[in-house]
Design a protein around this motif. Structure first.
Motif, short mmCIF file in Angstrom:
data_model
loop_
_atom_site.label_atom_id
_atom_site.label_comp_id
_atom_site.label_asym_id
_atom_site.label_seq_id
_atom_site.Cartn_x
_atom_site.Cartn_y
_atom_site.Cartn_z
N ARG A 100 -126.62 -128.95 28.43
CA ARG A 100 -126.15 -129.11 29.82
C ARG A 100 -126.81 -130.31 30.49
N HIS A 107 -121.43 -136.62 33.00
CA HIS A 107 -120.13 -136.21 33.54
C HIS A 107 -120.28 -135.62 34.95
N LEU A 110 -117.24 -134.02 36.89
CA LEU A 110 -116.66 -132.73 36.51
C LEU A 110 -117.21 -131.61 37.39
N SER A 111 -116.40 -130.59 37.61
CA SER A 111 -116.88 -129.41 38.34
C SER A 111 -117.86 -128.63 37.47
N LYS A 112 -118.61 -127.72 38.10
CA LYS A 112 -119.56 -126.90 37.35
C LYS A 112 -118.86 -126.11 36.24
N ALA A 113 -117.68 -125.60 36.55
CA ALA A 113 -116.93 -124.83 35.56
C ALA A 113 -116.51 -125.71 34.39
N GLU A 114 -116.08 -126.95 34.70
CA GLU A 114 -115.67 -127.88 33.63
C GLU A 114 -116.87 -128.30 32.80
N GLN A 115 -118.03 -128.50 33.45
CA GLN A 115 -119.24 -128.84 32.70
C GLN A 115 -119.64 -127.72 31.75
N THR A 116 -119.58 -126.49 32.26
CA THR A 116 -119.92 -125.32 31.43
C THR A 116 -118.97 -125.21 30.25
N ALA A 117 -117.68 -125.42 30.49
CA ALA A 117 -116.70 -125.34 29.41
C ALA A 117 -116.98 -126.40 28.35
N LEU A 118 -117.35 -127.60 28.77
CA LEU A 118 -117.66 -128.68 27.83
C LEU A 118 -118.90 -128.35 27.00
N GLU A 121 -118.00 -125.68 24.49
CA GLU A 121 -117.12 -126.22 23.44
C GLU A 121 -117.94 -126.94 22.37
#
Length: 562
Positions: A100, A107, A110-118, A121
């Motif tokens: 993270r 990044h 990116l939103s927190k949710a998008e960062q977490t998803a990345l 992944e």
């Protein structure tokens, strides 16, 4: 078409405290296409890490240009993700936390949710979805390196730079991570630059192999196209004619470069080191050595019978090795091979008298092994020299104790003979602290042979060295062993090394409860020459047999199923 990465006339020098300048890289030129996997192969100290650091923007070249997609690079950037040989993780953060950090730094849009998803992944991509909440101290070395790869990938770089990321790992973990890198290559379609000193690793993974010629003034030498179809499977590659031909071509090219480097180094050493004249290279060791090496038996000289090692643990006794049975005649050379943790070094340490025997026994020349002594010489992975002493003094300490009845001149002859035999005739009075790792290991080998041991035990003696230095020292070991014919056991995880050195390759099953799974008789002529061996019709058959055994046990095959 513009390459994704272009290096043009890249040069880099360093200046030491005395003001002397050393030119490490000189005129590096390389174009890398988008999605291409390039392996850069070279000698230890050839400037590979300097090159990858310059590409990553961590150091500034003296001259030349680095371009990514036609844009000059003037420092670090998110378009280049770097994985070092060491893991460089924050120990107080979890796997997710370490990855993270990179995502949040690169990044920010990116939103927190998008960062977490990345983050999730990329962690799952390297096979660590189950370990998301673990800290580095709870991970194996291989798992930590996977975190470093996930962190680099999470930056979504144009180019993934890998600086010998697997060289510190055992063979099994290394193989698994090679497979992981190949899977990432296929799925992520990233451009990858891998720094390595392992020819097999380069051929397994790369589209092209670029050889970096030795420093100083290193440059890209030959570039080999790897026209072998993917996917590439280790055991199948072994009997692929195209793979064999390309492997032999690269090995011979490296061997030629190595010979040139050694010739240059020898000339420099004569100019800088004390003018010490070694004794003439005798046809055989000194008489005092030959007298000390006399034995009572020839057959069944070394016997392991029902050998067992049990360690106490909080959960109860753990049997590491069991039912280990092996007979060796005097003068035999055995290679002991198997996956990490299978008990190879445990067997060796018991044979040396350094580790207690839980069951069974070991007989050496008619006497039971129950204590360490100079009749059992050990060469460890690390040279274990006294850095404040010279090569001569490090070897003399043991020689003076082993030959109490020999004259001072005879003891000096033994020391100088073996230091000369391992290629240190011009460096006898050089301090161990001023030597390279390869030179220190030569002193360790000379010290072991100089004790006129009944048994020579080698515990991955070249495991910490790059491939090219390892080849050089294998040749040294074979040459000296051929003169002494000392009974020898060598623990190794290198299949080529096991076959090159030994009369028999003893393959161990996985631990716990490890034992001998298979014994391969190596019927190859001695003395052995590496180039000739690669062309011998039996070599690749032997290699395939050992590789297949290791592949079977990688997946947990039991001894009774082998």
């Amino acid at each position: 078409m513009t390459p994704v990465l272009r290096l043009q006339n890249l040069s880099k020098s360093y200046v030491d405290g005395a003001g002397a300048r050393t030119e490490v890289l000189n005129g590096i030129n390389l174009d890398v296409a988008e999605g291409e996997f390039i392996a850069i192969l070279g000698f230890s100290g050839s400037g590979k890490t300097t090159l990858i650091s310059a590409i990553a923007g961590l150091i500034e070249p003296d001259s030349g240009a680095i371009e990514v997609k036609g844009v000059p690079c003037t420092g670090p950037g998110a378009d280049r993700g770097l994985v070092f040989q060491s893991y460089s993780l924050f120990p107080w953060l979890t796997v997710e936390g370490n990855v993270r950090l990179a995502v949040e730094a690169v990044h920010k849009s990116l939103s927190k949710a998008e960062q977490t998803a990345l983050v999730h992944e990329k962690v799952r991509l390297v096979g660590l979805g189950h370990a998301m909440d673990r800290k580095p101290s709870q991970l194996s070395g291989g798992m930590r390196q996977r975190v470093a790869v996930a962190r680099a990938l999470a930056m979504k770089p144009e180019i993934l730079l890998l600086d010998e990321p697997l060289s510190a790992l055992d063979a099994l973990t290394r193989a698994k991570l090679q497979d992981e890198i190949d899977r990432i290559r296929a799925e992520e379609k990233r451009t990858i630059l891998l720094i390595t000193n392992d020819v097999d690793e380069a051929l397994l993974l790369a589209d092209r192999v670029a050889v970096l010629e030795p420093a100083p003034r290193a440059k890209i030498g030959r570039i080999f196209d790897v026209g072998i179809a993917r996917p590439r499977e280790r055991t199948a590659l072994n009997h692929d004619a195209a793979y064999q031909a390309l492997r032999n071509e690269i090995v011979q090219y490296l061997g030629g470069l190595n010979a040139q480097q050694k010739a240059g180094t020898k000339a420099e050493d004569r100019a800088n080191l004390p003018d010490v004249t070694p004794i003439s290279l005798l046809a055989e060791p000194p008489q005092a050595y030959r007298d000390a090496a006399k034995t009572r038996t020839q057959r069944r000289f070394l016997e392991f019978f029902n050998l067992q090692k049990v360690y106490p643990t909080p959960k109860g006794p753990l049997t590491v090795v069991t039912d280990f049975n092996l007979l060796m005649n005097k003068g035999e050379f055995i290679s002991l091979i198997g996956h990490s943790g299978c008990g190879k070094s445990t067997v060796l340490s018991m044979a040396a008298g350094l580790n207690g025997i839980s069951g069974g026994g070991i007989i050496l020349d008619g006497r039971e092994v129950d204590v360490a002594g100079p009749d059992k010489a050990v060469v460890f992975q690390a040279p274990s020299l006294m850095p404040w002493l010279t090569a001569r003094q490090n070897v003399s300490i043991g020689v003076e104790r082993v030959y109490p009845h020999a004259s001072k001149a005879e003891r000096a002859d033994i020391v100088e003979y073996y230091l000369s035999r391992v290629g240190l005739g011009d460096s006898i009075d050089k301090l161990a602290a001023d030597m390279s790792n390869g030179m220190r290991q030569r002193v360790g080998i000379a010290r072991a042979f100089a004790l006129s041991p009944k048994l020579l035990l080698l515990d991955e003696p070249f495991g910490m060295l790059d491939s090219l230095t390892r080849w050089d020292l294998q040749d040294v070991l074979m040459e000296v062993w051929d003169r002494t014919k000392v009974t020898a056991v060598c623990v190794t995880h290198d299949v080529d090394e096991a076959i090159l050195l030994a009369d028999k390759v003893v393959m161990m099953t996985n631990g716990p409860m490890a034992t001998i799974g298979k014994v391969l008789e190596v019927d190859l002529p001695r003395p052995r020459d590496r180039k000739a061996l690669l062309k011998h019709p039996k070599f690749y058959a032997y290699r395939e047999e050992v590789l297949q055994f290791l592949a079977d046990y990688e997946h947990g095959l039991k001894a009774d199923a082998a």
